[in-house]
Design a protein around this motif. Structure first.
Motif, PDB file in Angstrom:
ATOM      1  N   VAL A  13      -1.461  23.421  15.546  1.00 49.61           N
ATOM      2  CA  VAL A  13      -0.766  22.222  16.016  1.00 49.61           C
ATOM      3  C   VAL A  13      -1.373  21.004  15.327  1.00 49.61           C
ATOM      4  O   VAL A  13      -2.594  20.829  15.314  1.00 49.61           O
ATOM      5  N   VAL A  14      -0.529  20.163  14.732  1.00 52.65           N
ATOM      6  CA  VAL A  14      -1.009  18.925  14.120  1.00 52.65           C
ATOM      7  C   VAL A  14      -0.582  17.758  15.005  1.00 52.65           C
ATOM      8  O   VAL A  14       0.567  17.669  15.423  1.00 52.65           O
ATOM      9  N   SER A  15      -1.545  16.892  15.310  1.00 51.02           N
ATOM     10  CA  SER A  15      -1.291  15.742  16.178  1.00 51.02           C
ATOM     11  C   SER A  15      -1.144  14.475  15.347  1.00 51.02           C
ATOM     12  O   SER A  15      -1.921  14.250  14.412  1.00 51.02           O
ATOM     13  N   VAL A  16      -0.159  13.667  15.712  1.00 50.24           N
ATOM     14  CA  VAL A  16       0.115  12.409  15.023  1.00 50.24           C
ATOM     15  C   VAL A  16       0.132  11.285  16.056  1.00 50.24           C
ATOM     16  O   VAL A  16       0.779  11.404  17.100  1.00 50.24           O
ATOM     17  N   ASN A  17      -0.580  10.212  15.773  1.00 46.59           N
ATOM     18  CA  ASN A  17      -0.626   9.068  16.685  1.00 46.59           C
ATOM     19  C   ASN A  17       0.642   8.235  16.570  1.00 46.59           C
ATOM     20  O   ASN A  17       1.100   7.923  15.464  1.00 46.59           O
ATOM     21  N   ILE A  18       1.187   7.854  17.713  1.00 46.07           N
ATOM     22  CA  ILE A  18       2.394   7.026  17.768  1.00 46.07           C
ATOM     23  C   ILE A  18       2.028   5.692  18.407  1.00 46.07           C
ATOM     24  O   ILE A  18       1.492   5.649  19.518  1.00 46.07           O
ATOM     25  N   SER A  19       2.306   4.604  17.711  1.00 46.31           N
ATOM     26  CA  SER A  19       1.964   3.278  18.224  1.00 46.31           C
ATOM     27  C   SER A  19       3.027   2.783  19.201  1.00 46.31           C
ATOM     28  O   SER A  19       4.126   3.337  19.290  1.00 46.31           O
ATOM     29  N   PRO A  64       7.078   1.594   9.262  1.00 47.32           N
ATOM     30  CA  PRO A  64       7.239   2.418   8.047  1.00 47.32           C
ATOM     31  C   PRO A  64       5.997   3.252   7.740  1.00 47.32           C
ATOM     32  O   PRO A  64       6.112   4.379   7.247  1.00 47.32           O
ATOM     33  N   ILE A  65       4.809   2.718   8.049  1.00 45.67           N
ATOM     34  CA  ILE A  65       3.584   3.494   7.826  1.00 45.67           C
ATOM     35  C   ILE A  65       3.582   4.725   8.727  1.00 45.67           C
ATOM     36  O   ILE A  65       3.236   5.830   8.301  1.00 45.67           O
ATOM     37  N   GLY A  66       4.000   4.536   9.980  1.00 47.50           N
ATOM     38  CA  GLY A  66       4.047   5.645  10.922  1.00 47.50           C
ATOM     39  C   GLY A  66       5.013   6.735  10.485  1.00 47.50           C
ATOM     40  O   GLY A  66       4.737   7.933  10.663  1.00 47.50           O
ATOM     41  N   LYS A  67       6.152   6.347   9.914  1.00 52.21           N
ATOM     42  CA  LYS A  67       7.112   7.333   9.400  1.00 52.21           C
ATOM     43  C   LYS A  67       6.472   8.151   8.283  1.00 52.21           C
ATOM     44  O   LYS A  67       6.657   9.373   8.196  1.00 52.21           O
ATOM     45  N   TRP A  68       5.724   7.473   7.407  1.00 51.88           N
ATOM     46  CA  TRP A  68       5.058   8.173   6.300  1.00 51.88           C
ATOM     47  C   TRP A  68       4.022   9.151   6.839  1.00 51.88           C
ATOM     48  O   TRP A  68       3.923  10.287   6.360  1.00 51.88           O
ATOM     49  N   LEU A 102      -3.455  -5.404  12.234  1.00 54.84           N
ATOM     50  CA  LEU A 102      -2.560  -6.203  11.402  1.00 54.84           C
ATOM     51  C   LEU A 102      -1.236  -5.477  11.194  1.00 54.84           C
ATOM     52  O   LEU A 102      -0.164  -6.100  11.223  1.00 54.84           O
ATOM     53  N   ALA A 103      -1.291  -4.175  10.988  1.00 58.69           N
ATOM     54  CA  ALA A 103      -0.064  -3.388  10.829  1.00 58.69           C
ATOM     55  C   ALA A 103       0.784  -3.448  12.092  1.00 58.69           C
ATOM     56  O   ALA A 103       2.016  -3.551  12.035  1.00 58.69           O
ATOM     57  N   GLU A 104       0.131  -3.399  13.257  1.00 57.83           N
ATOM     58  CA  GLU A 104       0.842  -3.501  14.533  1.00 57.83           C
ATOM     59  C   GLU A 104       1.500  -4.871  14.660  1.00 57.83           C
ATOM     60  O   GLU A 104       2.676  -4.996  15.017  1.00 57.83           O
ATOM     61  N   GLU A 105       0.730  -5.912  14.404  1.00 55.75           N
ATOM     62  CA  GLU A 105       1.202  -7.277  14.598  1.00 55.75           C
ATOM     63  C   GLU A 105       2.382  -7.607  13.688  1.00 55.75           C
ATOM     64  O   GLU A 105       3.335  -8.275  14.096  1.00 55.75           O
ATOM     65  N   ALA A 119       0.812  -1.222   0.000  1.00 51.47           N
ATOM     66  CA  ALA A 119       0.000   0.000   0.000  1.00 51.47           C
ATOM     67  C   ALA A 119       0.844   1.271   0.000  1.00 51.47           C
ATOM     68  O   ALA A 119       0.511   2.245  -0.685  1.00 51.47           O
ATOM     69  N   LEU A 120       1.936   1.278   0.766  1.00 49.94           N
ATOM     70  CA  LEU A 120       2.796   2.464   0.803  1.00 49.94           C
ATOM     71  C   LEU A 120       3.421   2.725  -0.561  1.00 49.94           C
ATOM     72  O   LEU A 120       3.438   3.861  -1.044  1.00 49.94           O
ATOM     73  N   LEU A 121       3.943   1.666  -1.171  1.00 51.66           N
ATOM     74  CA  LEU A 121       4.616   1.803  -2.465  1.00 51.66           C
ATOM     75  C   LEU A 121       3.639   2.274  -3.542  1.00 51.66           C
ATOM     76  O   LEU A 121       4.013   3.017  -4.448  1.00 51.66           O
ATOM     77  N   ARG A 122       2.397   1.845  -3.436  1.00 55.99           N
ATOM     78  CA  ARG A 122       1.397   2.181  -4.451  1.00 55.99           C
ATOM     79  C   ARG A 122       0.684   3.498  -4.180  1.00 55.99           C
ATOM     80  O   ARG A 122      -0.165   3.914  -4.965  1.00 55.99           O
ATOM     81  N   GLY A 123       1.003   4.141  -3.065  1.00 56.90           N
ATOM     82  CA  GLY A 123       0.376   5.419  -2.747  1.00 56.90           C
ATOM     83  C   GLY A 123      -1.096   5.310  -2.417  1.00 56.90           C
ATOM     84  O   GLY A 123      -1.884   6.196  -2.763  1.00 56.90           O
ATOM     85  N   GLU A 124      -1.480   4.227  -1.744  1.00 53.12           N
ATOM     86  CA  GLU A 124      -2.896   4.000  -1.437  1.00 53.12           C
ATOM     87  C   GLU A 124      -3.329   4.647  -0.117  1.00 53.12           C
ATOM     88  O   GLU A 124      -4.522   4.691   0.189  1.00 53.12           O
ATOM     89  N   PHE A 125      -2.379   5.124   0.675  1.00 47.49           N
ATOM     90  CA  PHE A 125      -2.712   5.763   1.944  1.00 47.49           C
ATOM     91  C   PHE A 125      -2.952   7.255   1.743  1.00 47.49           C
ATOM     92  O   PHE A 125      -2.371   7.889   0.864  1.00 47.49           O
ATOM     93  N   SER A 126      -3.794   7.805   2.591  1.00 47.25           N
ATOM     94  CA  SER A 126      -3.999   9.254   2.631  1.00 47.25           C
ATOM     95  C   SER A 126      -4.254   9.655   4.076  1.00 47.25           C
ATOM     96  O   SER A 126      -4.528   8.800   4.930  1.00 47.25           O
ATOM     97  N   LEU A 127      -4.165  10.936   4.339  1.00 49.07           N
ATOM     98  CA  LEU A 127      -4.460  11.453   5.670  1.00 49.07           C
ATOM     99  C   LEU A 127      -5.690  12.350   5.620  1.00 49.07           C
ATOM    100  O   LEU A 127      -5.814  13.207   4.744  1.00 49.07           O
ATOM    101  N   HIS A 128      -6.610  12.114   6.550  1.00 47.59           N
ATOM    102  CA  HIS A 128      -7.713  13.026   6.804  1.00 47.59           C
ATOM    103  C   HIS A 128      -7.378  13.761   8.100  1.00 47.59           C
ATOM    104  O   HIS A 128      -6.596  13.269   8.918  1.00 47.59           O
ATOM    105  N   TYR A 129      -7.981  14.916   8.280  1.00 44.12           N
ATOM    106  CA  TYR A 129      -7.655  15.737   9.449  1.00 44.12           C
ATOM    107  C   TYR A 129      -8.937  16.120  10.185  1.00 44.12           C
ATOM    108  O   TYR A 129      -9.893  16.601   9.572  1.00 44.12           O
TER     109      TYR A 129
END
Length: 316
Positions: free
Chosen positions: A148-154, A123-127, A114-117, A68-78
């Motif tokens: 201020v923009v908030s980002v979740n950290i796992s 790498p998703i979190g870095k993106w 699944l991403a956590e496991e 998904a990262l390589l294909r650019g399938e992720f996006s961010l909503h705010y």
């Protein structure tokens, strides 16, 4: 010289109804065993066609998630946070969305565990961190006031490497560190306070803000919170839901707000969905709210339009 306790996860496949040869029997028993692990370990699961289907679906989803990262399938909503005292937008939270080319929108509840496991959350979190910082700077270049923009950290990201990754994202984007807030859930922060304190200290030295998310679901004490170099408490939506000044939920929210004030922390109520909840929180002097009552998570352009309607205050 140490006592060791061993538990077993067992998968069972029955002959002849589940398989007719040794290779298939072993494969299906292995599938059932992984199902036992997924059910919390230390238990027994029998093979079934439904289990096999779930396993295949999980494997397909994991394979897609890796691409998904390589294909650019992720996006961010705010999702905006509203300052109850001024009516201005005081900040936004970056929320990850996945648009699968075949499955369509995949909900975070489906892919985040699944991403956590699998460790893909790193790498998703870095993106997410890099994209959120870049977007914040892009809004400022449009002439919008800084927020201020908030980002979740796992939990997987919360390591000694995190401060370096944050510094890189800030430097690459050119964003003021004080405009970044990192959100860690209460369970992650309290799992090992002795380890948590220096990790948070390294982040604070960079200049970013720290928030404890999902607060009110764990067993944090005033003394424990006071040890941590944090800026914000986010009251969990389960505490806010069906809030009423005469209910237990209302009392818990009131107590958390009072505790935050005692420690000079910003208190944010998440999951606010009704005017009654907002009115009660305003009455209790809660600092900020976040939820569908004010704004759903939206794309960057829609958030920019919302910012123009609710001019934020200068960053604290």
């Amino acid at each position: 010289g140490q006592e060791c306790r061993v538990t077993a996860s067992v998968g069972i496949c029955m002959f002849p109804q589940d398989a007719q040869d040794e290779q298939t029997l072993m494969k299906n028993a292995d599938t059932a065993m992984y199902r036992a692990k997924a059910q919390g370990k230390n238990n027994v699961q029998f093979y079934s066609a439904e289990v096999d289907l779930l396993s295949l679906e999980r494997m397909a989803l994991e394979s897609s998630l890796r691409q998904a990262l390589l294909r650019g399938e992720f996006s961010l909503h705010y999702q905006a946070k509203l300052d109850l005292k001024t009516g201005a937008i005081s900040g936004v939270e970056a929320l990850l969305r996945w648009e699968h080319p075949e499955l369509g929108t995949v909900l975070p509840l489906q892919f985040m565990p699944l991403a956590e496991e699998t460790g893909l959350i790193v790498p998703i979190g870095k993106w997410v961190l890099k994209t959120a910082c870049n977007q914040n700077v892009a809004w400022q270049r449009q002439g919008l006031p800084p927020v201020v923009v908030s980002v979740n950290i796992s939990a997987r990201q919360f390591t000694e490497e995190l401060s370096g990754e944050v510094a890189v994202a800030l430097q690459a984007s050119g964003m003021d560190p004080h405009l970044l807030e990192l959100e860690l859930n209460e369970a992650t922060v309290m799992a090992n306070v002795a380890r948590t304190v220096p990790l948070l200290g390294a982040l604070k030295r960079i200049g970013v803000r720290i928030a404890i998310d999902d607060f009110g679901t764990g067993y944090s004490s005033l003394a424990q919170i006071n040890r941590l170099p944090i800026d914000t408490l986010k009251v969990d939506r389960s505490v806010i839901r069906e809030i009423d000044g005469n209910t237990r939920d209302g009392s818990i929210a009131q107590t958390i707000i009072a505790m935050g004030k005692t420690l000079s922390l910003t208190v944010v109520a998440s999951g606010v969905e009704t005017p009654e909840q907002q009115a009660y929180l305003s009455q209790q002097a809660c600092d900020e709210i976040q939820g569908y009552h004010f704004s759903r998570p939206v794309l960057p352009d829609a958030l920019a339009a919302l910012l123009r309607q609710h001019v934020p205050l200068p960053s604290r």
